[in-house]
Enzyme design. Structure first.
Site, PDB file in Angstrom:
ATOM      1  N   TYR A  62     -44.389 -56.428  23.597  1.00  0.00           N
ATOM      2  CA  TYR A  62     -45.716 -57.002  23.863  1.00  0.00           C
ATOM      3  C   TYR A  62     -46.071 -58.039  22.802  1.00  0.00           C
ATOM      4  CZ  TYR A  62     -46.536 -52.962  26.977  1.00  0.00           C
ATOM      5  OH  TYR A  62     -46.459 -51.993  27.949  1.00  0.00           O
TER       6      TYR A  62
ATOM      7  N   HIS B 214     -38.361 -48.134  26.043  1.00  0.00           N
ATOM      8  CA  HIS B 214     -39.175 -48.851  27.027  1.00  0.00           C
ATOM      9  C   HIS B 214     -38.581 -48.787  28.442  1.00  0.00           C
ATOM     10  CE1 HIS B 214     -42.300 -52.349  27.157  1.00  0.00           C
ATOM     11  NE2 HIS B 214     -42.404 -51.564  28.209  1.00  0.00           N
TER      12      HIS B 214
END
Length: 284
Positions: free
Chosen positions: A52, A110
């Protein structure tokens, strides 16, 4: 407004709130303001990720918030390009440096990235990172049942949490059932749905609107409540204080079985909104 958030106890003993805050796309000064606002509104579980590119923004918000660090639970995630053991350990350290934190409360892989097939090695690195005190609890994101089964079989350690795409168009019933067998708590990303025209329809759908009217709530609140009653932790993102407060104000009512079924009826086999099938998708 009821901001008393129930808690789950994960399979390793960590207690986490039944509602979290997503920080995806929140960056820079405005991102810091939004995250501080969320903490002030009552959120304690904050979700970020290496990819991110805003771990530092989250760390800055922690420093500026009046909420003490010990009351917060901060999650980040390991990107696919660092799945080898040594690279994973360094990436976790780098995540901590970026956020200027001594530890993460939760750290997740992730995506499994099955083509490169190194997620077990990455998991072994997370196990080691937990032993070193970098992380309090280790989990996964977007892992299918077969991925979790392999982790458990080859390492003896089950993830504490699995963050998955979960919304009314894709209710993940099989995934949730399989995860529950191992005491893995689910967390819902994109809990209302994102990037899909049909999302606008669901918050305007007459069936959802009738349920919302019955409780004096918004359609978004009804859907978030549906998540919590499924036993999954929604992590909605909201930039404004008004929406942050609205999203968290869902623990003073309970949907009945028929209302839960109405929301689940939007489910469809091809419900993934971004064509990110964990059996094929590769994230780097």
């Amino acid at each position: 407004m009821n901001h008393t958030i129930p808690q789950y106890t994960l399979n390793d003993g960590l207690k986490v709130p039944a509602m979290g805050f997503g920080t995806y796309t929140l960056k820079g000064e405005e991102g810091v303001k939004s995250i501080v606002s969320a903490m002030d509104a009552g959120y304690r579980l904050m979700d970020t990720a290496y990819n991110y590119e805003n771990e530092a923004t989250v760390g800055k918000a922690i420093k500026q918030s009046s909420v003490v660090r010990d009351e917060l639970l901060i999650t980040s995630k390991l990107p696919g390009r660092y799945h080898t053991y040594d690279k994973a350990l360094v990436a976790i350290q780098e995540s901590l440096y970026r956020a200027d934190l001594d530890y993460y409360d939760l750290y997740l892989i992730h995506w499994p990235n099955p083509k490169q097939d190194k997620y077990v090695e990455a998991w072994q690195a997370l196990i080691e990172a937990k032993k070193r005190g970098y992380i309090r609890s280790i989990g996964v994101s977007n892992f299918l049942p077969e991925h979790n089964e392999r982790l458990i079989k080859e390492t003896g350690v089950a993830p504490s949490l699995n963050q998955i795409e979960l919304h009314p168009f894709f209710d993940q019933a099989v995934q949730r059932e399989q995860d529950a067998k191992h005491g893995i708590v689910n967390e819902s990303w994109s809990p209302i749905g994102r990037g899909n025209d049909a999302v606008q329809d669901i918050v305007k759908d007459d069936k959802i609107l009738r349920i919302a009217e019955a409780y004096g709530k918004t359609p978004t609140q009804i859907i978030l409540r549906w998540h919590t009653q499924l036993g999954s932790i929604p992590i909605p993102k909201a930039s404004s204080l008004q929406h942050q407060q609205e999203n968290i104000d869902i623990f003073d009512f309970e949907l009945n079985a028929e209302e839960m079924e109405v929301i689940s009826s939007f489910n469809r086999p091809d419900g993934r909104l971004w064509d990110q099938d964990p059996s094929k998708y590769e994230e780097f």
